[in-house]
Design a protein around this motif. Structure first.
Motif, short mmCIF file in Angstrom:
data_model
loop_
_atom_site.label_atom_id
_atom_site.label_comp_id
_atom_site.label_asym_id
_atom_site.label_seq_id
_atom_site.Cartn_x
_atom_site.Cartn_y
_atom_site.Cartn_z
N ALA A 1 -23.33 -40.92 -3.76
CA ALA A 1 -22.08 -41.54 -4.19
C ALA A 1 -22.22 -43.04 -4.40
O ALA A 1 -21.50 -43.61 -5.23
N PHE A 2 -23.13 -43.69 -3.67
CA PHE A 2 -23.32 -45.13 -3.90
C PHE A 2 -23.81 -45.39 -5.32
O PHE A 2 -23.36 -46.33 -5.98
N ALA A 3 -24.73 -44.56 -5.80
CA ALA A 3 -25.23 -44.74 -7.16
C ALA A 3 -24.14 -44.46 -8.18
O ALA A 3 -24.00 -45.18 -9.17
N ARG A 4 -23.34 -43.43 -7.93
CA ARG A 4 -22.27 -43.11 -8.88
C ARG A 4 -21.19 -44.19 -8.92
O ARG A 4 -20.69 -44.55 -9.99
N MET A 5 -20.87 -44.75 -7.76
CA MET A 5 -19.91 -45.86 -7.73
C MET A 5 -20.49 -47.07 -8.46
O MET A 5 -19.80 -47.74 -9.25
N ALA A 6 -21.76 -47.36 -8.20
CA ALA A 6 -22.41 -48.50 -8.86
C ALA A 6 -22.43 -48.32 -10.37
O ALA A 6 -22.21 -49.28 -11.13
N LEU A 7 -22.68 -47.11 -10.83
CA LEU A 7 -22.74 -46.86 -12.28
C LEU A 7 -21.37 -47.00 -12.92
O LEU A 7 -21.25 -47.51 -14.04
N ASN A 8 -20.32 -46.55 -12.24
CA ASN A 8 -18.98 -46.77 -12.78
C ASN A 8 -18.71 -48.26 -12.96
O ASN A 8 -18.15 -48.69 -13.97
N TRP A 9 -19.12 -49.03 -11.97
CA TRP A 9 -18.93 -50.48 -12.03
C TRP A 9 -19.74 -51.09 -13.16
O TRP A 9 -19.21 -51.87 -13.98
N LEU A 10 -21.01 -50.77 -13.24
CA LEU A 10 -21.89 -51.35 -14.26
C LEU A 10 -21.46 -50.94 -15.66
O LEU A 10 -21.47 -51.76 -16.59
N ASP A 11 -21.10 -49.66 -15.82
CA ASP A 11 -20.66 -49.20 -17.15
C ASP A 11 -19.40 -49.93 -17.60
O ASP A 11 -19.22 -50.21 -18.79
N TRP A 12 -18.54 -50.25 -16.65
CA TRP A 12 -17.32 -51.00 -16.96
C TRP A 12 -17.63 -52.47 -17.19
O TRP A 12 -17.26 -53.05 -18.23
N GLN A 13 -18.32 -53.10 -16.27
CA GLN A 13 -18.52 -54.55 -16.31
C GLN A 13 -19.56 -55.00 -17.33
O GLN A 13 -19.40 -56.06 -17.95
N LEU A 14 -20.62 -54.22 -17.51
CA LEU A 14 -21.69 -54.65 -18.41
C LEU A 14 -21.72 -53.91 -19.75
O LEU A 14 -22.17 -54.47 -20.74
N LYS A 15 -21.23 -52.69 -19.78
CA LYS A 15 -21.22 -51.94 -21.04
C LYS A 15 -19.83 -51.88 -21.68
O LYS A 15 -19.68 -51.36 -22.79
N GLY A 16 -18.83 -52.38 -20.97
CA GLY A 16 -17.49 -52.43 -21.53
C GLY A 16 -16.81 -51.09 -21.67
O GLY A 16 -15.89 -50.94 -22.47
#
Length: 289
Positions: A246-261
């Protein structure tokens, strides 16, 4: 090195390519669950770090465009990312390039030494150089405007120690927070140097970093900040689980939002929609819907 000889009139010109810098690779969790199978790489020009990246880099860039980046500092400020490799490889498999402090290890021998926060700056410098170096595997394939700085526990303090670096767009604090302490060259004052969005990902009451992270969340009042709490995560979170859990999935949601828009990923934080994250809580402030 790959050499080629070109005949121009009577003049022989020898050109030497910089391809072939990779000297060791490793596959974690069969390359991750993302669309781009990932590898962990030891680079000739970056021996004291690990590069986590899509194996088929050219294909990933063709589909994604230039890849967003993360530099990462380890728990205990250690010179190995082996205890975090499942999360970092999983992130890479979704179209990111991650550079973590510490040489590539094939197995965990539990031998490690402490590192300096400045190594995160060195990692960013290397990424800039590789993106500009004709002949590099990474030439013009990296998005230098989209850099996350992340760290776990003491590694999070190392992130805060270099928070002034203008290249950082978002900060990711795993099981980490400054609170009222000083560590790894950082202190509460370091929070004022943050100039991009911040997320704290912690592991509930049993996580020794949770209270410090809560204090940081309360004190940061000039940038958007999120507090994601896995209530039964403890200090190690899910770094040991397949695909980083779940840590990776939470991190990916954040990165996809913050860095990939990808604005659809913001619902996890702004609504919050925790249907995929049972036993989590999320608080945010200073975000615009």
């Amino acid at each position: 090195m790959k050499k080629s000889i070109i005949l121009i009139g009577l003049l022989f010109v020898i050109t030497i390519s910089s391809f072939g810098q990779v000297i060791k690779t490793k596959v974690i969790d069969q390359g991750g669950s993302g669309p781009y199978k990932a590898i962990a790489v030891r680079e000739e020009t970056l021996r004291d770090f690990v590069v986590y990246r899509p194996k088929k880099l050219k294909m990933a860039v063709k589909k994604e465009g230039a890849l967003p980046l993360m530099v990462f500092a380890n728990g205990a400020c250690a010179n190995t990312s082996i205890t975090h490799e499942k999360v970092l490889s999983e992130i890479a498999s979704h179209g990111y390039m991650v550079v973590a402090i510490g040489a590539l290890k094939m197995a965990n021998d539990e031998n490690w030494e402490s590192t300096e926060a400045q190594m995160l700056v060195e990692a960013m410098d290397w990424l800039v150089a590789q993106n500009e170096k004709l002949g590099s595997d990474y030439y013009q394939r990296l998005d230098l405007s989209k850099i996350a700085a992340g760290g776990q526990s003491c590694g999070g303090a190392q992130v805060m120690a270099v928070a002034k670096d203008p290249r950082i767009q978002t900060y990711m604090m795993f099981n980490s927070g400054m609170g009222d302490m000083s560590m790894a060259g950082a202190s509460t004052k370091s929070l004022t140097h943050v100039h991009g969005s911040v997320i704290y990902i912690v592991g509930g009451e049993e996580d020794i970093a949770t209270n410090n992270a809560k204090l940081d969340f309360e004190r940061i009042n000039h940038v958007p900040v999120a507090f994601a709490n896995m209530l039964d995560g403890n200090h190690g979170g899910t770094f040991n689980e397949q695909y980083g859990g779940a840590f990776a999935r939470m991190a990916l949601n954040w990165l996809d939002w913050q860095l990939k828009g990808q604005k659809d990923k913001s619902v996890v934080f702004l609504e919050p929609d925790l249907s995929d994250f049972p036993n989590w809580s999320i608080d945010v402030k200073y975000f615009r819907n």
